[in-house]
Design a protein around this motif. Sequence first.
Motif, PDB file in Angstrom:
ATOM      1  N   GLU A 108       0.805  -1.225   0.000  1.00  0.00           N
ATOM      2  CA  GLU A 108       0.000   0.000   0.000  1.00  0.00           C
ATOM      3  C   GLU A 108       0.837   1.273   0.000  1.00  0.00           C
ATOM      4  OE1 GLU A 108      -4.083  -1.673   2.081  1.00  0.00           O
ATOM      5  OE2 GLU A 108      -2.735  -0.419   3.290  1.00  0.00           O
ATOM      6  N   GLU A 109       1.925   1.300   0.772  1.00  0.00           N
ATOM      7  CA  GLU A 109       2.679   2.544   0.926  1.00  0.00           C
ATOM      8  C   GLU A 109       3.787   2.703  -0.102  1.00  0.00           C
ATOM      9  OE1 GLU A 109       4.025   3.140   4.924  1.00  0.00           O
ATOM     10  OE2 GLU A 109       2.141   2.435   5.816  1.00  0.00           O
ATOM     11  N   ASP A 112       1.694   1.157  -3.928  1.00  0.00           N
ATOM     12  CA  ASP A 112       0.435   1.870  -4.169  1.00  0.00           C
ATOM     13  C   ASP A 112      -0.662   0.951  -4.722  1.00  0.00           C
ATOM     14  OD1 ASP A 112      -1.197   4.117  -4.071  1.00  0.00           O
ATOM     15  OD2 ASP A 112      -0.710   4.715  -6.136  1.00  0.00           O
ATOM     16  N   LYS A 114      -3.854  -1.967  -3.491  1.00  0.00           N
ATOM     17  CA  LYS A 114      -4.741  -2.359  -2.395  1.00  0.00           C
ATOM     18  C   LYS A 114      -4.293  -3.714  -1.855  1.00  0.00           C
ATOM     19  CE  LYS A 114      -8.794  -2.173  -0.119  1.00  0.00           C
ATOM     20  NZ  LYS A 114      -9.194  -1.113   0.822  1.00  0.00           N
ATOM     21  N   ARG A 312       6.721   7.711  -9.389  1.00  0.00           N
ATOM     22  CA  ARG A 312       6.888   6.806  -8.256  1.00  0.00           C
ATOM     23  C   ARG A 312       7.937   7.368  -7.282  1.00  0.00           C
ATOM     24  NH1 ARG A 312       6.415   1.078 -11.160  1.00  0.00           N
ATOM     25  NH2 ARG A 312       4.215   0.705 -10.706  1.00  0.00           N
TER      26      ARG A 312
END
Length: 453
Positions: A108-109, A112, A114, A312
Motif C-alpha cells: 500500500e505505501e 500503491d 490495495k 513513483r
Amino acid sequence: MKGQCYIVLFLLVLALTNSVGGEEKPKSVFPSRTKPPGLKAPRKCWWAKEITPDLHVAGRLTERQIKYAADAGFKSIVSLFTYPDDEPRQTFGGDSLPNTAEAKKITEEIADLKFINLLDPMDEWASVEAVQKLTQALPTLPKPVLLHCDRGYTITFVTLMYLANQTRNNPDFTPKITSKEFYNISAAMGLDFISRIPQEVVSEITGEPTPENPPKPDVEPEDWMDYWVAHPVYKNWYTGGQITRSHIPVMNEVGFKTVANLRSGIMLDGKPNQEEVNLLNIKSHTGTYAKGEKEPRQYKERLEETRIDPNRPNKFISPDSPVNYESRNLEEFGDDVGYQELTEKLYFQASPLKYLHLPVATKGPFGPYLEKVMDQLLEASRQGPVMVHCAMGKRAAYVAVLAAAVQYDKDLEWALRRSRELGFAVSKTKTPELYRTYVDWLVTKRKPPKEEL
C-alpha cells in the motif's frame, strides 16, 4: 453407392486437412488464457498463473515480486493467510518473505496497490466460509487482482471454488466454472484436488457430485509446488521465465535435475545479442543496445525515458535510493549491459544441478534449432525433472511442449492445446514456422501406434 463412398472419402480428407494443414484452435480448459502469464509485464510476472483476466494466483510473494506486480498493472493483492509478526522469518531460497504487516506496508505505501489478507490464523481454507469471505471481498477490490498463499495451491482452490459458487448461484455470471471444469483446470495446472481435498467440500460448494473419473495431474515430482513459480507441462517437464539466484537451492531441494536455459549469451549467431534484464519501474522491450541517437538501455538518460511511472517515489527501489528506477539487477544475473548468461552458468556449475545452455532467438527459427537440440533435451529428461527457462517463458513453452510430446508420444492436438493453456499458443497463422515444426515432429515423423494383436 459409389457416390456415398466419394462423400465419405471427401469428408475424411477434409478432416485430415483441417487437423494438420488448417488453423488449429483446440479448446483450452481455462476460461481465457490467450495471453502470456504476467498481465502487462510477462517478463517480470511470468510466475503468475491466470485463472481469469481479473484473477491471477501465486505463491507467497517477496518484496520484489510485489513491486513487479505493480509494474505489471495489478491493482490489488490478496493474501489468503495471515502471517503474524511473531512467526519465525520464512524465506524462499534465501529471499525474505514479508509477514502480513510488512506485506501490507510494501503493497500500500510503496507499490500503491490495495492489500487485504483473507483468513484469520484459525480459519479453514478448504471450506464454504473461505469462499464466502472471498465472495465478500472481491467486489471491494480494484481489478486485476493477484491472489496468493504459500505455494499457489490453496489460493487456487479457493479462487476456483469462488467461480464455481458464483456459477451455481448467479445465472449471469461469467466465466462459468462447473465441478467438471474445476477438476480439469486444476489438473492442467499440476494441482491435485482429488486425493488431498475432501470431495464433500467441493460438492457442497458447487452443488454437483464429483465427476466420474476426474483427471489427476501427471507431474514429477508431486511436490513440485515447493518451487511454485514453475509452470508444469507434462510429467517431468516444466517451463518458466528468468529464474533468480535464490531459485537454485529450491529447485535442487524439490528434485529438479536439469535446467535448460534458452536465453542467448553475449553473442548469438556471431552477433552481439545480450538480452534485457528486468529492472524495477523500467519498461520491458525497450532494447538493450544503443540505436540511432538513443543511449544503451541502462544509461541514465535512457532509463529516465523508459520509466513505467515517472512519479513513483524513490523508496519504490529501496529506502535510500537516489532515483525511482533500477539500473542494475544482480539477482537475475544482470550486468552493466543487460542479462549475463555466463553469470548464471557459473552459479549453476557451483550447484548439483546440471545446466544446459541452448540459446535460440525469440522468433526462432525453431525447425533447425529443435533438430539440433532435441536429443540433448530428451537425454536430460531421462535423468529427471527438467526446468526449461527463457526471459518470460515463451521460448521455453514452445520447446518444452514439443519435447514432452515427442518423449511421451503425444499427438499434435495435445501439443497445440498445451501450448495454448500455457499462454503461448502455437498456430498456423500466428507462428507458421513453429507450427510446421510441430507438424513435422508430431505428424510426419510420428510413429503410428502399434496394432493390438
